[in-house]
Design a protein around this motif. Sequence first.
Motif, short mmCIF file in Angstrom:
data_model
loop_
_atom_site.label_atom_id
_atom_site.label_comp_id
_atom_site.label_asym_id
_atom_site.label_seq_id
_atom_site.Cartn_x
_atom_site.Cartn_y
_atom_site.Cartn_z
N VAL A 204 0.86 -1.18 0.00
CA VAL A 204 0.00 0.00 0.00
C VAL A 204 0.90 1.23 0.00
CG1 VAL A 204 -1.77 1.32 1.22
CG2 VAL A 204 -1.83 -1.18 1.29
N GLY A 205 0.61 2.18 -0.89
CA GLY A 205 1.36 3.42 -0.94
C GLY A 205 0.44 4.61 -0.82
N TYR A 206 0.95 5.71 -0.25
CA TYR A 206 0.13 6.92 -0.06
C TYR A 206 1.02 8.14 -0.22
CZ TYR A 206 -3.04 10.29 2.08
OH TYR A 206 -3.85 11.38 2.31
N ASN A 207 0.51 9.15 -0.94
CA ASN A 207 1.26 10.38 -1.17
C ASN A 207 0.39 11.59 -0.87
OD1 ASN A 207 2.19 8.32 -3.48
ND2 ASN A 207 3.93 9.57 -2.86
N LYS A 208 1.00 12.60 -0.23
CA LYS A 208 0.35 13.89 -0.04
C LYS A 208 1.37 15.01 -0.20
CE LYS A 208 -4.11 13.97 0.43
NZ LYS A 208 -4.93 14.84 -0.44
N THR A 209 1.00 16.22 0.21
CA THR A 209 1.79 17.40 -0.10
C THR A 209 3.22 17.30 0.39
OG1 THR A 209 -0.23 18.67 0.11
CG2 THR A 209 1.85 19.90 0.08
N SER A 210 3.44 16.90 1.64
CA SER A 210 4.79 16.87 2.19
C SER A 210 5.15 15.51 2.76
CB SER A 210 4.91 17.92 3.31
OG SER A 210 3.94 17.67 4.31
N PHE A 211 4.48 14.49 2.27
CA PHE A 211 4.63 13.19 2.91
C PHE A 211 4.36 12.07 1.91
CE2 PHE A 211 2.20 9.76 5.10
CZ PHE A 211 3.23 9.23 5.85
N SER A 212 5.18 11.01 1.97
CA SER A 212 4.98 9.83 1.14
C SER A 212 5.28 8.59 2.00
CB SER A 212 5.91 9.86 -0.07
OG SER A 212 5.86 8.64 -0.78
N SER A 213 4.43 7.57 1.87
CA SER A 213 4.63 6.38 2.69
C SER A 213 4.33 5.13 1.87
CB SER A 213 3.72 6.41 3.92
OG SER A 213 3.99 5.31 4.76
N GLU A 214 5.03 4.05 2.22
CA GLU A 214 4.85 2.77 1.54
C GLU A 214 4.91 1.65 2.58
OE1 GLU A 214 6.90 0.29 -2.14
OE2 GLU A 214 8.13 1.43 -0.74
N LEU A 215 3.85 0.85 2.66
CA LEU A 215 3.78 -0.28 3.58
C LEU A 215 3.73 -1.56 2.75
CD1 LEU A 215 3.32 -1.42 6.49
CD2 LEU A 215 0.86 -1.19 6.04
N ARG A 216 4.64 -2.48 3.05
CA ARG A 216 4.68 -3.76 2.31
C ARG A 216 4.75 -4.93 3.29
NH1 ARG A 216 5.97 -3.65 -3.49
NH2 ARG A 216 6.43 -1.51 -4.14
N TYR A 217 4.17 -6.05 2.83
CA TYR A 217 4.18 -7.29 3.61
C TYR A 217 4.49 -8.45 2.67
CZ TYR A 217 2.40 -11.45 6.02
OH TYR A 217 2.28 -12.71 6.55
N ASN A 218 5.35 -9.36 3.13
CA ASN A 218 5.69 -10.55 2.35
C ASN A 218 5.65 -11.76 3.27
OD1 ASN A 218 8.68 -11.84 0.69
ND2 ASN A 218 6.57 -12.38 0.40
N PHE A 219 4.84 -12.75 2.88
CA PHE A 219 4.81 -14.03 3.59
C PHE A 219 5.32 -15.10 2.64
CE2 PHE A 219 2.49 -18.07 4.18
CZ PHE A 219 3.07 -18.47 5.38
N ASN A 220 6.28 -15.89 3.11
CA ASN A 220 6.83 -16.96 2.30
C ASN A 220 6.88 -18.24 3.12
OD1 ASN A 220 9.34 -18.68 1.34
ND2 ASN A 220 8.77 -17.38 -0.40
N ASN A 221 6.26 -19.29 2.60
CA ASN A 221 6.32 -20.62 3.22
C ASN A 221 7.06 -21.56 2.28
OD1 ASN A 221 4.71 -23.50 3.07
ND2 ASN A 221 5.16 -22.88 5.17
N SER A 222 8.12 -22.17 2.80
CA SER A 222 8.92 -23.09 1.99
C SER A 222 9.06 -24.42 2.70
CB SER A 222 10.31 -22.51 1.73
OG SER A 222 10.24 -21.29 1.05
N LYS A 223 8.93 -25.49 1.94
CA LYS A 223 9.23 -26.84 2.41
C LYS A 223 10.37 -27.36 1.56
CE LYS A 223 4.67 -28.08 4.23
NZ LYS A 223 3.56 -29.05 4.17
N LEU A 224 11.52 -27.57 2.20
CA LEU A 224 12.75 -27.90 1.49
C LEU A 224 13.29 -29.24 1.93
CD1 LEU A 224 14.44 -24.43 2.10
CD2 LEU A 224 13.16 -25.09 0.08
N GLY A 225 13.38 -30.18 1.00
CA GLY A 225 14.02 -31.44 1.31
C GLY A 225 15.52 -31.25 1.51
N ILE A 226 16.11 -32.01 2.45
CA ILE A 226 17.55 -31.94 2.70
C ILE A 226 18.17 -33.26 2.23
CG2 ILE A 226 19.35 -31.68 4.44
CD1 ILE A 226 17.37 -30.15 6.14
N PRO A 227 18.93 -33.24 1.14
CA PRO A 227 19.52 -34.49 0.64
C PRO A 227 20.63 -34.98 1.55
CG PRO A 227 20.31 -32.61 -0.62
CD PRO A 227 19.27 -32.08 0.31
N GLU A 228 20.49 -36.24 2.00
CA GLU A 228 21.51 -36.82 2.88
C GLU A 228 22.01 -38.15 2.37
OE1 GLU A 228 20.21 -37.13 6.94
OE2 GLU A 228 21.06 -35.17 7.42
#
Length: 756
Positions: A297-321
């Motif tokens: 989400v981003g927002y801009n006004k006369t003397s102000f600018s803001s950006e809010l971001r969110y990232n969710f990452n789910n990983s299932k990783l095999g470990i070779p043994e």
Amino acid sequence: MKFYIKFLFLIGFTSAYAQNTISGKITDKNNNALLGVEVYATELHKGTTTLEDGTYKFKNIPNGKITINFSYLGFKTVSKNFIFSSENQTFDLQLDEAVFMMDEIIVSTPFNKLQSENVMKVERLSAKAIHKTGATTLSEGITNIAGVSQISTGTSIGKPVIRGLSGNRVLVYTQGIRLENQQFGDEHGLGISDNGVESVEVIKGPASLLYGSDALGGVLYINPEKFAKDNDTQVLASQRYFSNTLGSNSSLALKTSTDDWKFLARGTYAFHSDYKIPTDQRVTNTRFKEKDLKLGVGYNKTSFSSELRYNFNNSKLGIPEEGIMEQSTSTNPLEPFQEIDNHIISLHNHFFFGNSKLDIDLGYTFNDRKEFEEHHDEHGDDDHDDDHDEHEEHEEAALHMKLKTFSYNAKYYLPKLGKVELLVGVQGLNQTNTNFGEELLIPNATINDFGVFTTANYSWNRNTIQAGIRFDNRAITTEYHEVAHEDEVHIFNAIDKSYDSFTGSLGFKTSLSDNFTARINLASGFRAPNLAELTSNGVHHGTNRFEIGNNDLINEKNTQVDIALEYATEHFELFTNGFYNQLNDYIYLNPTGEIEDGAPVYTYIQEDAKLYGAEIGFHLHPHPLDWLHLESTFETVIGKQDNGDYLPLIPANTWKNTFRTEFNLNNWLQQGYASLSLHSTFAQENVSQFETSTDAYSLLNLAFGGDVSIGKTKFNTYISVNNLFDKEYINHLSRLKQDGILNAGRNIVVGVQFEI
């Protein structure tokens, strides 16, 4: 955090409506109108594009000094500063043609200048270019940058290596904040999807002045994708297929913007089976799955600018043994495997005060890492059953760590004094690590960082000088633990340590002529020892070592001299980047010759070391063959301790040659390209005491793609074939090398991106 967000948005709502607008017309040198020129303000996270008649209108711009960039494929990028104070401005521009790549704004450097204007040489690679290479992961994709490689565990896990340094010596930034996900582990990858990424910037060399501890070897700066242009809505879809792993990567995004507000959402799902080697066998348990969600989400006004971001990452990783066992194309990981949840929240704020500016960046990351170990039934049968590919719901993770990090970064850009630009800043973090599983790799701990810095930039004629200084403190406290293991008890002693450091940098850039540019940079960096190096006391199964930490370790410090020379004409470009890096108190593992818990014992000790090398290359675009490109780069690095031993995990010398053509085929294929690349890797015989040498090999790669229009829908399509001849080889930085397991064979990647 919630209160702060509400406070910032309240400021925006109570501001007067911005009346600042800039408009004009953009043409080429023959006064032909240019359609689709990007007009973009990086600090506002917004922009627009020109219409068919070359006109543009960029509205709702805050008061103060704003940098606006004008960029268009095939033309030189223009970056210009404007001063706004509630009025409309007109700016017409004539762009000059450029044969080579567009000049880009570099976000990872202090003053966000064009690459051609920067004192520090920074490499940049767009996400679109990464996808064209057919890379399976983001970490693999950036290895196309000279001086960058990766330590890999199969195709799923990769750790960036910059000029021979890796792990906690390379700092990763994403969404403008530092990424913290237990980087000390050899089997801990980035945990970031390459979808929803705009570009990757790489600082090769110490960047502690800007980023503090852990930027001793360099910085990997990942820029998120841009919002939609003003008053536009986009629905974007992409799909990639990977023949070697029978893998799929699907992504869907929604972007919409008004004059004030910006919003985007992107979801990605990817899965891969075990990778196949040239002998038509699959390497067991190199499979993985990934789910990724990005919101902004981003927002801009006369003397102000803001950006809010969110990232969710789910990983299932095999470990070779176990190497190559029963063959399967399942994508469900076998035990042992990791399940990792990454939550990344960032809030970026820009306050404009006429000729000065304040940036406040806040970040929160939550890394929840679980590892499920292989178990045997009571009859001792350890054969895998497809019905038990994944862990039972009631099974507890043997290793379970939660890492929480709050970070802050405030920079104040002072009013410009003549030709001098100056900023001062404060930066830090609070981090807690908590264990919940029965096994411990590192103890419960708290880390607090605090740093203050200042840097200045002065330009005159064709010269620029940039200098800065910084002070940092890192405080580390851990808890006492006793962990029962078979007939022994492993003790993690509590520690309370504090590490201080001063770092600085000095750089000079000069254009000796219209075609020749020289850069020289001298910078120092530092890294406080990490928790594993200080406190380890047990077997790390991924490396089959019993590691013992050392509470007496001190800061690693380094000083690097970097010289970059560039010669460029309209149809030819030549560059050479040489470096010498002196590392004091380099921390490394040393074998003791003892055996404990069935594994060889290693302890952490320190020794002075040095790394030196270069990247050399050229780009030829002969006239009048405007459709032809020939690119070649050679890179080398040597790492040695002062006692004469070579450093571990130093990439072999490589020579990459690419022959590329560009073309349009009537109306059905636009911006088409075809390339043939030969990547030659030399034998690596300069190895550390617990490594073995690696043979030379060469890989041939093909790529083809372009934009295809069907009705009103434009499809960006590409096909790449990596390791065309199914060559048998082992990369020196493969963690499976010790078991003699080959790297991946031929891989055909087909991708398509389009707007719905």
